[in-house]
Scaffold this motif. Structure first.
Motif, PDB file in Angstrom:
ATOM      1  N   LEU A   1       8.867  -0.878 -35.645  1.00 45.00           N
ATOM      2  CA  LEU A   1       8.060   0.053 -36.432  1.00 45.00           C
ATOM      3  C   LEU A   1       7.822  -0.457 -37.848  1.00 45.00           C
ATOM      4  O   LEU A   1       6.754  -0.239 -38.420  1.00 45.00           O
ATOM      5  CB  LEU A   1       8.723   1.423 -36.455  1.00 45.00           C
TER       6      LEU A   1
ATOM      7  N   SER B   1       4.859  -2.643 -37.652  1.00 41.40           N
ATOM      8  CA  SER B   1       3.593  -1.949 -37.406  1.00 41.40           C
ATOM      9  C   SER B   1       3.047  -1.241 -38.636  1.00 41.40           C
ATOM     10  O   SER B   1       1.842  -1.161 -38.837  1.00 41.40           O
ATOM     11  CB  SER B   1       3.756  -0.939 -36.264  1.00 41.40           C
ATOM     12  N   ILE B   2       3.954  -0.691 -39.473  1.00 42.71           N
ATOM     13  CA  ILE B   2       3.483   0.105 -40.609  1.00 42.71           C
ATOM     14  C   ILE B   2       3.253  -0.726 -41.860  1.00 42.71           C
ATOM     15  O   ILE B   2       2.778  -0.206 -42.875  1.00 42.71           O
ATOM     16  CB  ILE B   2       4.460   1.259 -40.941  1.00 42.71           C
TER      17      ILE B   2
ATOM     18  N   ASP C   1      -1.836  -4.301 -37.331  1.00 40.44           N
ATOM     19  CA  ASP C   1      -1.494  -3.307 -36.313  1.00 40.44           C
ATOM     20  C   ASP C   1      -1.811  -1.909 -36.826  1.00 40.44           C
ATOM     21  O   ASP C   1      -1.535  -1.578 -37.990  1.00 40.44           O
ATOM     22  CB  ASP C   1      -0.001  -3.379 -35.973  1.00 40.44           C
ATOM     23  N   LEU C   2      -2.374  -1.090 -35.993  1.00 46.14           N
ATOM     24  CA  LEU C   2      -2.688   0.318 -36.276  1.00 46.14           C
ATOM     25  C   LEU C   2      -3.821   0.512 -37.278  1.00 46.14           C
ATOM     26  O   LEU C   2      -4.103   1.642 -37.679  1.00 46.14           O
ATOM     27  CB  LEU C   2      -1.442   1.082 -36.778  1.00 46.14           C
TER      28      LEU C   2
ATOM     29  N   GLU D   1      -6.561   2.745 -35.717  1.00 43.88           N
ATOM     30  CA  GLU D   1      -6.069   4.121 -35.570  1.00 43.88           C
ATOM     31  C   GLU D   1      -5.986   4.816 -36.933  1.00 43.88           C
ATOM     32  O   GLU D   1      -6.323   5.996 -37.053  1.00 43.88           O
ATOM     33  CB  GLU D   1      -4.691   4.128 -34.899  1.00 43.88           C
ATOM     34  N   THR D   2      -5.537   4.075 -37.941  1.00 43.74           N
ATOM     35  CA  THR D   2      -5.421   4.643 -39.284  1.00 43.74           C
ATOM     36  C   THR D   2      -6.796   4.988 -39.846  1.00 43.74           C
ATOM     37  O   THR D   2      -6.982   6.035 -40.472  1.00 43.74           O
ATOM     38  CB  THR D   2      -4.708   3.646 -40.220  1.00 43.74           C
TER      39      THR D   2
ATOM     40  N   LYS E   1       0.035   4.836 -41.833  1.00 43.49           N
ATOM     41  CA  LYS E   1       0.434   4.233 -40.565  1.00 43.49           C
ATOM     42  C   LYS E   1       1.627   4.975 -39.976  1.00 43.49           C
ATOM     43  O   LYS E   1       1.713   5.173 -38.755  1.00 43.49           O
ATOM     44  CB  LYS E   1       0.771   2.756 -40.769  1.00 43.49           C
TER      45      LYS E   1
ATOM     46  N   VAL F   1       0.310   8.075 -38.406  1.00 46.41           N
ATOM     47  CA  VAL F   1      -0.341   7.815 -37.124  1.00 46.41           C
ATOM     48  C   VAL F   1       0.687   7.831 -36.001  1.00 46.41           C
ATOM     49  O   VAL F   1       0.441   8.336 -34.897  1.00 46.41           O
ATOM     50  CB  VAL F   1      -1.082   6.459 -37.164  1.00 46.41           C
ATOM     51  N   LEU F   2       1.878   7.320 -36.295  1.00 47.53           N
ATOM     52  CA  LEU F   2       2.951   7.256 -35.298  1.00 47.53           C
ATOM     53  C   LEU F   2       3.834   8.498 -35.300  1.00 47.53           C
ATOM     54  O   LEU F   2       4.809   8.566 -34.548  1.00 47.53           O
ATOM     55  CB  LEU F   2       3.814   6.018 -35.562  1.00 47.53           C
ATOM     56  N   ASN F   3       3.503   9.468 -36.178  1.00 48.98           N
ATOM     57  CA  ASN F   3       4.299  10.703 -36.282  1.00 48.98           C
ATOM     58  C   ASN F   3       5.764  10.427 -36.597  1.00 48.98           C
ATOM     59  O   ASN F   3       6.673  11.030 -36.017  1.00 48.98           O
ATOM     60  CB  ASN F   3       4.191  11.519 -34.989  1.00 48.98           C
ATOM     61  N   LEU F   4       5.984   9.517 -37.534  1.00 45.97           N
ATOM     62  CA  LEU F   4       7.341   9.136 -37.884  1.00 45.97           C
ATOM     63  C   LEU F   4       7.926  10.050 -38.949  1.00 45.97           C
ATOM     64  O   LEU F   4       7.258  10.402 -39.922  1.00 45.97           O
ATOM     65  CB  LEU F   4       7.370   7.700 -38.402  1.00 45.97           C
TER      66      LEU F   4
END
Length: 372
Positions: free
Chosen positions: A56, A59-60, A66-67, A70-71, A200, A203-206
């Protein structure tokens, strides 16, 4: 699955780490503590064995693609510099806020407005810890927010001292105390790379990104290092003594205000050697993923150019105007003030994007040297 090890190889070694702190903020947030910020402001392993290799942090990272799509979709991003719902020029209505702040005090005024209206429980900001030093800070009272106003060696965000170097932008490490205090409604005032890292995460709901309810983004020309040598160089260019300086601001130039009231300016081109290496490759000037973006460029002295990018950002501005916590530049003085301000921001944004594209085209991904 790529991990922090890959971040070191692909981002840190080529010198592309923005040191926004996003990777460490996430890792610390879930209490594994595999990563930390070292004394030079660089993310490093604290304990490699604690890393669960989830990928993760990779990705962020705003330096990784990455992402990105989506972002952009989540933010309704569009060319040429992100979504723009409204552009205006405002300042804080409270004279005390304006006196303490830079560029009209719009950020401070809106944070106070949200806090007084019980819309937020706190804000991740920066505060002064010395004449030329700032550090990240979780403000949880009205006094905390007001105390964070006012900038010195600052383009837009806070500073932190690492070793003998002076960095303009700090990290978002205040996520950890936010979690420990159980705050669920927090505003983040950040630079473009910090905002992108947070988006980011969302987007991943972290966790803990769900606790950030609104993002205030700051126009950013780059992150500059002001060590002793850099300070001496600037003093020579501007013909000043730092003992005579009361404030410094960065718009399209570095503006130095002296105790006498005189102002001296330094062209950004003369400061290129002071800019952090990774910032040469960043294409985001206007905080394109924020709810509201702020900066002094395009506005008269004492005013702030403000771009609302989301319905939430637009609503906050409208509510603040209706309750007169901010005041808008008088249309009668200049009917085209907003369009001219946006034009200036677009110009600065385009310039930064072109420079970043040029640098990236010439970046040799193979046989790179480590940059710091």
């Amino acid at each position: 699955m790529k991990t922090f090890f890959n971040l070191v190889q692909e981002v840190q070694k080529p010198g592309l780490c923005y040191r926004c702190g996003g990777c460490v903020a996430f890792c610390t947030a879930i209490n594994y503590g595999a990563l930390e910020i070292d004394k030079n402001g660089k993310p490093v392993y604290s304990d490699m064995e604690k890393c669960i290799e989830c990928g993760l942090c990779y990705s962020i990272c705003p330096g990784i693609n990455d992402l990105d799509e989506e972002t952009k979709r989540q933010a309704a991003w569009s060319e040429p510099m992100g979504r723009v719902i409204e552009t205006t020029v405002v300042r804080a209505s409270d004279a005390q806020v304006r006196k303490r702040a830079t560029d009209g005090g719009a950020v401070t005024a809106l944070l106070l407005h949200l806090f007084d209206r019980n819309r937020i429980d706190g804000a991740i900001v920066t505060r002064s810890v010395g004449k030329f030093q700032r550090q990240p800070f979780l403000a949880t009272t009205r006094e905390d927010i007001l105390g964070s106003a006012g900038l010195f060696f600052d383009t837009s965000h806070g500073m932190k001292r690492f070793s003998d170097e002076y960095m303009i932008f700090s990290t978002i490490e205040e996520f950890d105390p936010m979690i420990k205090k159980g705050l669920k409604r927090v505003a983040l005032v950040g630079t473009p790379c910090q905002i992108k890292s947070l988006r980011k995460m969302q987007v991943l709901n972290l966790i803990p990104s769900d606790s950030i309810k609104i993002c205030f983004g700051l126009f950013c020309s780059g992150n500059y290092t002001f060590g002793i040598k850099e300070q001496q160089k600037l003093a020579g260019i501007a013909g000043i003594s730092w003992d005579d300086v009361i404030s410094i601001n960065l718009k399209d130039k570095l503006i130095i205000t002296l105790k006498s009231g005189d102002k001296r300016t330094v062209e950004l081109e003369d400061m290129e050697s002071m800019k952090r290496y990774a910032c040469h490759y960043c294409a985001d000037y206007s905080a394109e993923f924020a709810d509201i973006s702020f900066g002094g460029i395009g506005a008269k002295e004492g005013w702030t150019t403000v771009i609302s990018r989301t319905p939430l950002g637009r609503a906050v501005l409208a509510d603040s105007r209706s309750l007169k916590t901010i005041e808008q530049f008088n249309v009668e003085d200049n009917p085209e003030f907003a369009s001219k301000a946006l034009q200036e921001v677009r110009k600065a944004s385009s310039t930064k994007k072109k420079k970043a594209r040029y640098k990236r085209r010439h970046l040799q991904s193979k046989s790179v040297q480590v940059k710091v």
